[in-house]
Design an enzyme around this catalytic site. Structure first.
Site, PDB file in Angstrom:
ATOM      1  N   GLU A 111       0.823  -1.213   0.000  1.00  0.00           N
ATOM      2  CA  GLU A 111       0.000   0.000   0.000  1.00  0.00           C
ATOM      3  C   GLU A 111       0.851   1.255   0.000  1.00  0.00           C
ATOM      4  OE1 GLU A 111      -3.747  -1.433   2.564  1.00  0.00           O
ATOM      5  OE2 GLU A 111      -1.857  -1.141   3.574  1.00  0.00           O
ATOM      6  N   ASP A 131     -11.643  -8.957   2.549  1.00  0.00           N
ATOM      7  CA  ASP A 131     -12.167 -10.301   2.815  1.00  0.00           C
ATOM      8  C   ASP A 131     -13.356 -10.148   3.728  1.00  0.00           C
ATOM      9  OD1 ASP A 131     -11.225 -10.773   5.792  1.00  0.00           O
ATOM     10  OD2 ASP A 131      -9.574  -9.829   4.749  1.00  0.00           O
TER      11      ASP A 131
HETATM   12  N1  ADE Z   1      -7.427  -7.031   7.916  1.00  0.00           N
HETATM   13  C1  ADE Z   1      -7.892  -7.486   6.730  1.00  0.00           C
HETATM   14  N2  ADE Z   1      -8.659  -8.571   6.903  1.00  0.00           N
HETATM   15  C2  ADE Z   1      -8.676  -8.815   8.230  1.00  0.00           C
HETATM   16  C3  ADE Z   1      -9.275  -9.806   9.026  1.00  0.00           C
HETATM   17  N3  ADE Z   1     -10.017 -10.764   8.474  1.00  0.00           N
HETATM   18  N4  ADE Z   1      -9.075  -9.764  10.363  1.00  0.00           N
HETATM   19  C4  ADE Z   1      -8.318  -8.795  10.916  1.00  0.00           C
HETATM   20  N5  ADE Z   1      -7.720  -7.843  10.209  1.00  0.00           N
HETATM   21  C5  ADE Z   1      -7.908  -7.839   8.874  1.00  0.00           C
END
Ligand code: ADE
Length: 230
Positions: free
Chosen positions: A12, A197
């Site tokens: 990033e 996600d």
């Molecule tokens: N950052 C991106 N995805 C995440 C997740 N599933 N849990 C914690 N931090 C995150």
């Protein structure tokens, strides 16, 4: 005024770093601190590291040693709110540490000694980020981001978080820790996170794919657009 731009992952930071002018790098405390100018502003770019402790160390050093007067955090997050989808962009209006629990001495999630559990984002910088998201991507989601020292990667855990904190849109591992430092120092913080996600059983697969293909270039565009706006 020096604006700190904090990213969780090198992917990033790379695009912003490439645009940094009058670049001066300093190595300290195991981190590279990149001072320079971006979109006509004095900035310092740094990687937070992953997790609340690393993020809090980074934020404290930004304020105490690197002259930061406001912090912008760009990164990715797991979507936990109903209807939050991979590819959505969240601007945090408030932050809470979902794994902070000193009960029964203090109410669950409360910062001991502070009497609060939710810390507010800076309204002006958040508006700037949300406007930049609209220009570069589409309508942002605005709401609570919860943070903890866990990569949430099961449907069972994300469902539990959602049940306990129904207002939470997204989960990450840094924002609320940085917010606690900014509270203590009285410095504004704004956070923009792309949803990588759904914090479910597929999270470990979705996360790296999204990070490289979408989140990294998007984060750079949003931050640069927010800085460039009058
Ligand atoms: N950052 C991106 N995805 C995440 C997740 N599933 N849990 C914690 N931090 C995150």
């Amino acid at each position: 005024m020096t604006l700190a731009i904090v990213s969780a992952m090198p992917e990033e930071q790379a695009a912003l770093l490439a645009r940094l002018q009058a670049h001066r790098r300093e190595r300290h405390a195991g981190r590279d601190w990149h001072h320079g100018r971006l979109a006509g502003r004095d900035v310092v770019l740094v990687l937070s590291g992953i997790g609340k402790v690393a993020a809090a160390i980074t934020a404290t050093l930004l304020l105490q040693r690197h002259g930061a007067t406001a912090l912008l955090f760009t990164g990715v997050a797991g979507g936990i709110g109903a209807g939050v989808r991979v590819g959505d962009v969240v601007v945090g209006t408030g932050f809470l540490q979902h794994d902070l629990d000193a009960s029964p001495i203090f109410p669950r999630w409360e910062l001991p000694g502070r009497g609060v559990s939710r810390l507010a984002a800076d309204a002006a910088w958040s508006r700037r980020l949300a406007d930049a998201v609209r220009r570069e991507h589409g309508e942002p989601l605005e709401g609570l981001i919860v943070s903890g020292d866990r990569f949430v990667s099961s449907a069972a855990e994300s469902t539990r978080l959602q049940r306990e904190l129904p207002e939470a849109l997204a989960v990450d591992m840094e924002s609320a820790a940085v917010a606690q430092v900014c509270l203590d120092f009285g410095v504004p913080l704004a956070v923009v996170r792309a949803v990588s996600d759904r914090a479910d059983d597929d999270a470990h697969v979705d996360f790296p794919r999204f990070l490289n293909e979408v989140a990294a270039p998007l984060a750079a565009r949003i931050v640069e657009s927010a800085l460039s706006a009058p």
